[in-house]
Enzyme design. Structure first.
Site, PDB file in Angstrom:
ATOM      1  N   TYR A  28       0.839  -1.209   0.000  1.00  0.00           N
ATOM      2  CA  TYR A  28       0.000   0.000   0.000  1.00  0.00           C
ATOM      3  C   TYR A  28       0.870   1.253   0.000  1.00  0.00           C
ATOM      4  O   TYR A  28       0.636   2.190  -0.773  1.00  0.00           O
ATOM      5  CB  TYR A  28      -0.910  -0.030   1.232  1.00  0.00           C
ATOM      6  CG  TYR A  28      -1.706   1.235   1.458  1.00  0.00           C
ATOM      7  CD1 TYR A  28      -2.740   1.599   0.599  1.00  0.00           C
ATOM      8  CD2 TYR A  28      -1.421   2.060   2.544  1.00  0.00           C
ATOM      9  CE1 TYR A  28      -3.471   2.764   0.811  1.00  0.00           C
ATOM     10  CE2 TYR A  28      -2.150   3.216   2.769  1.00  0.00           C
ATOM     11  CZ  TYR A  28      -3.171   3.567   1.889  1.00  0.00           C
ATOM     12  OH  TYR A  28      -3.887   4.717   2.110  1.00  0.00           O
ATOM     13  N   GLU A  50     -11.236   6.296   5.789  1.00  0.00           N
ATOM     14  CA  GLU A  50     -10.586   7.079   6.848  1.00  0.00           C
ATOM     15  C   GLU A  50     -11.537   7.250   8.035  1.00  0.00           C
ATOM     16  O   GLU A  50     -11.111   7.205   9.190  1.00  0.00           O
ATOM     17  CB  GLU A  50     -10.135   8.442   6.321  1.00  0.00           C
ATOM     18  CG  GLU A  50      -8.990   8.393   5.317  1.00  0.00           C
ATOM     19  CD  GLU A  50      -7.664   7.921   5.891  1.00  0.00           C
ATOM     20  OE1 GLU A  50      -7.526   7.807   7.122  1.00  0.00           O
ATOM     21  OE2 GLU A  50      -6.744   7.660   5.086  1.00  0.00           O
ATOM     22  N   TRP A  58      -4.770   1.271  10.689  1.00  0.00           N
ATOM     23  CA  TRP A  58      -5.004   1.299   9.251  1.00  0.00           C
ATOM     24  C   TRP A  58      -4.887  -0.094   8.657  1.00  0.00           C
ATOM     25  O   TRP A  58      -5.580  -0.440   7.701  1.00  0.00           O
ATOM     26  CB  TRP A  58      -4.040   2.273   8.567  1.00  0.00           C
ATOM     27  CG  TRP A  58      -4.281   2.349   7.098  1.00  0.00           C
ATOM     28  CD1 TRP A  58      -3.431   1.973   6.103  1.00  0.00           C
ATOM     29  CD2 TRP A  58      -5.471   2.800   6.434  1.00  0.00           C
ATOM     30  NE1 TRP A  58      -4.018   2.169   4.871  1.00  0.00           N
ATOM     31  CE2 TRP A  58      -5.271   2.675   5.049  1.00  0.00           C
ATOM     32  CE3 TRP A  58      -6.694   3.301   6.894  1.00  0.00           C
ATOM     33  CZ2 TRP A  58      -6.238   3.020   4.106  1.00  0.00           C
ATOM     34  CZ3 TRP A  58      -7.666   3.647   5.955  1.00  0.00           C
ATOM     35  CH2 TRP A  58      -7.429   3.512   4.593  1.00  0.00           C
TER      36      TRP A  58
END
Length: 199
Positions: A28, A50, A58
């Site tokens: 990522y 988010e 995350w």
């Protein structure tokens, strides 16, 4: 770890510690994080993820992203805007995503707000209008800011347009993720690769 706060991997590339070991996070970081996202669906997806990430790691959200995409119709704002209470119940029963009623309902409300924004230039134009005149140049992770005057202003503007779960910290994370600011550490191999900022 170097004096610039990056970790040099086996491939010889320098990354921040959060992206140095987990293969999913590394991929990522290397290919997506900080690259410009200027399309409506892409920005709606990032904004939604988010918001779901708030209070979680995350990595958790990234692992669940395929399930989020399936559950939220590929983050098509028109489709999500049409979700009703039955969809909320369906989503809250889906073990593949984060089952938080407030965040689920916020995502549906944000889809409706995204559709409404088309009459006034659209979500990408609004979000990118808060691009600052300069970007941070952190040497270490401790120097990476978590908010900015622009993220505060963006959060305020989005809330005035009917968006929810869009606080200044969440909006700064969005700005980092979609290339509006470049918070790659100065020693990272990704610093300055977005094409938005020179260094």
């Amino acid at each position: 770890m170097t004096e610039l706060g990056v970790v040099v991997g086996e491939d010889g590339l320098a990354r921040p510690a959060w992206a140095a070991t987990d293969p999913l996070l590394r991929e990522y970081y290397d290919t997506e994080w900080g690259m410009p996202v200027r399309d409506e669906r892409g920005l709606f997806e990032r904004l939604s993820l988010e918001a779901f990430q708030s209070g979680l790691s995350w990595a958790t959200i990234l692992r669940k992203r395929p399930a989020f995409r399936a559950a939220f119709a590929g983050f098509d704002p028109d489709a999500v805007a049409a979700f009703d209470e039955r969809d909320v119940d369906r989503l809250l029963a889906d073990p593949g995503i984060v089952r938080n009623r407030r965040k689920v309902e916020a995502t549906i409300a944000n889809a409706r707000a995204t559709v409404a924004l088309r009459a006034d230039g659209g979500l990408p134009a609004l979000v990118w209008s808060f691009k600052p005149a300069d970007t941070p140049r952190p040497r270490t992770y401790a120097e990476v800011p978590t908010t900015s005057s622009e993220s505060v202003a963006l959060a305020r503007e989005l809330k005035s347009r009917g968006f929810r779960h869009v606080g200044p910290t969440t909006m700064f994370a969005l700005m980092e993720a979609v290339g509006i600011v470049d918070t790659h550490l100065l020693g990272s191999h990704r610093r300055g690769t977005s094409g938005v900022w020179a260094d």
